[in-house]
Design an enzyme around this catalytic site. Structure first.
Site, PDB file in Angstrom:
ATOM      1  CB  SER A 137      -0.960   0.011   1.187  1.00 29.39           C
ATOM      2  OG  SER A 137      -2.052  -0.839   0.938  1.00 29.39           O
ATOM      3  CB  ILE A 138       4.401   2.120   0.453  1.00 25.03           C
ATOM      4  CG1 ILE A 138       4.444   1.938   1.979  1.00 25.03           C
ATOM      5  CG2 ILE A 138       5.343   3.255   0.057  1.00 25.03           C
ATOM      6  CD1 ILE A 138       5.811   1.593   2.543  1.00 25.03           C
TER       7      ILE A 138
END
Length: 582
Positions: A137-138
């Site tokens: 999710s970065i």
């Protein structure tokens, strides 16, 4: 403690950062490298590029960094559960433009199956400083930056309905969901697509259509709910407005200009030997996932999605972090304007219990630890990745693990995330308020530290205590002054504190974080006879931040000093406190 004084810390974090521009940039002579209690205001100079060095080069104490490395090492070894917390890790710290520490430990590829059967040593692959990780999710930060670039070019309006750009999005009452609500996770979407894209739809076009067709769970703007659907949609929007695929946009507008050579989607086969493995998946039947995105929905979209799919290294992510700290530029290449970066690191969901910037998460102590503040930004990834940038100390803390290798059920790594960030904060100096040292406590979760006087004999019917306090911990952890006439029963002393970020009015205990300032504290205790005092710092079961300091203790009665902690520190009995010069 002992002679000598230092001035009051600078203004509060959020006001200073959000109002400061290039002209507000301070110099090292004004603030001093490695100072946690003298925060920088404004961005780092645009010319700042990463350079290798040591903690000492940046004015840091190496001891907390070495200590957390040992903890990271221990977490890669089997514990009471029978398995390690994570297979391996790569950590990196940046402070004031200096890469002060890099640490690689454990295995990038360690297991043969989902039950944890270890490969023969000759087939295992150790972690290296240049290991490439699935950032999970970065990836949302890259999509957010790409979207904000379109805002700068007036191709995208944050306040505009998404349906104005993607008409097919308007179904199921989504006509008024705005672009900003996608960035702040306040659109009203549920957390994930249902059913999962890989499971419910036969091909990429039908999966993309399913995302845009997804219904809302809540009214837009009514609450915060983290959802992959927000950034999936934003990725489609970026593609619609640019006429290019998201991976092309990210490469041409972000990673290419910044020189992030190991960052992108769907890494080439030639880099497989450097890629950390993730999970052994049976549903869907993918086997040991390595070199392909772990997230099943991103995988079903061909490995490129607004919510997941980016692979990167610690060093490349440090470059992105420094670019943000520089106000959107690095090595002569600008990817964002300063005002855009400032907006991304500002809370845009006022009125809700949570805080969130434009794409960036803000002030999340569970992984930002002692670096937390109202303008500290970052993100985590499900695969075990963590990215934290702290403008106030011009620091970046990166911890990349493959915690889902070989099984996502092996547990949370939030303790490691918090410890990694907090160690960097504790390596920075908090200069004593009075004299050459102060009492410091970093007791850890569920701990209690006390600093206790012997019986004091008042000269009249009251005792007044004054001291300085530096409180940087979770708001549910407290520093209290207590009084006792028998040394057994203790009662809180009402306190009044002054200084940036101090609580208003009279309180029974002090708490807070992110202000990074010394407070002057006063309390008055009615006394009809001998009374003992103690400073008690209590931490709950989670998150402790940088810690608490007490200094300049003075107790008076009838206009005369009856205890001077600076000149007679032996008059205090410490449990869980220790003298600190920084």
């Amino acid at each position: 403690m002992r002679a000598g004084k230092l001035g009051v810390a600078a203004m509060t974090a959020v006001l200073a950062f959000t109002t400061a521009g290039a002209s507000a940039i301070a110099t090292p002579e004004q603030h001093g490298s490695g100072r946690f209690d003298r925060p920088w205001h404004g961005f780092a100079p645009a010319r700042t590029v990463l350079r290798d060095g040591t903690p000492a080069d940046a004015g840091l104490d190496p001891a907390p960094l070495r200590a957390v490395e040992q903890r990271i090492d221990a977490w890669t070894k089997p514990g009471t559960s029978g398995h390690p917390l994570f297979s391996g890790a790569v950590g990196l710290y940046v402070h004031d433009g200096v890469v002060v520490d890099r640490h690689a430990v454990g295995g990038a590829l360690r297991y043969a199956d989902g039950t944890g059967t270890e490969l023969p040593p000759s087939e295992q692959v150790p972690m290296r400083e240049d290991t490439i990780f699935d950032m999970a999710s970065i990836s949302k930060l890259f999509t957010s930056v790409a979207a904000m670039q379109l805002v700068e070019r007036h191709q995208l309006d944050l306040a505009a309905p998404v349906a104005g750009y993607l008409p097919e999005f308007a179904v199921h009452g989504k006509g008024q969901v705005t672009v900003q609500q996608l960035l702040t996770h306040t659109s009203g979407f549920d957390a994930d697509p249902s059913p999962p894209l890989w499971q419910g739809y036969p091909d990429i076009p039908s999966r993309r259509a399913a995302v845009l067709d997804s219904p809302l769970k809540f009214a837009p703007g009514s609450r915060y709910l983290y959802s992959d659907l927000n950034l999936m949609t934003l990725g489609f929007l970026v593609e619609k407005l640019t006429g290019a695929t998201l991976d092309t946009v990210v490469r041409e507008k972000i990673t290419g200009p910044l020189g992030m050579r190991d960052t992108g989607y769907n890494p080439p086969a030639g880099k497989l030997a450097r890629i950390a493995a993730t999970e052994f998946q049976t549903t869907p039947p993918r086997g040991m996932v390595r070199g392909q995105v772990h997230d099943e929905n991103a995988w079903s979209l061909g490995g490129v999605s607004g919510h997941a799919g980016v692979f990167s290294t610690a060093r490349d992510m440090a470059v992105l972090g420094q670019a943000i700290l520089n106000g959107g530029t690095y090595a002569g290449h600008r990817i964002l304007r300063e005002d855009t970066v400032r907006a991304m690191l500002t809370n845009h969901i006022e009125g809700l219990p949570e805080v969130h910037g434009l794409g960036f998460e803000l002030d999340e102590m569970f992984y930002m630890g002692g670096l937390s503040s109202p303008v500290t930004g970052g993100h985590t990834g499900y695969t075990g990745t963590t990215f934290v940038l702290d403008p106030e100390s011009r620091s970046v803390a990166i911890l990349l693990t493959n915690r889902v290798h070989p099984n996502r059920g092996w547990g949370s790594i939030n303790d490691a995330r918090e410890a990694w960030a907090t160690a960097l904060s504790r390596s920075m100096a908090v200069r004593p308020r009075a004299g050459r040292d102060a009492w410091f406590s970093d007791i850890g979760n569920t701990g209690t530290a006390t600093l206790t006087t012997g019986p004091l004999r008042p000269r009249n019917d009251s005792v007044r205590a004054s001291f300085s306090a530096f409180v940087d911990t979770e708001t549910s952890d407290t520093l209290a002054l207590e009084a006792s006439t028998d040394g057994v029963a203790w009662q809180p002393v009402p306190l009044r504190a002054s200084g940036p970020g101090a609580p208003e009015g009279v309180v029974n205990a002090l708490s807070g974080h992110g202000h990074r300032s010394w407070w002057h504290v006063r309390g008055e205790i009615p006394a009809n006879g001998p009374v003992s005092l103690r400073w008690r710092y209590s931490a709950d079961k989670s998150y402790t931040g940088r810690g608490v300091l007490v200094d300049g203790i003075r107790v008076t009665s009838g206009g005369r000093t009856i205890l001077d902690g600076e000149h007679d520190p032996s008059s205090l009995t410490a449990s869980g406190w220790r003298p600190s010069t920084r």
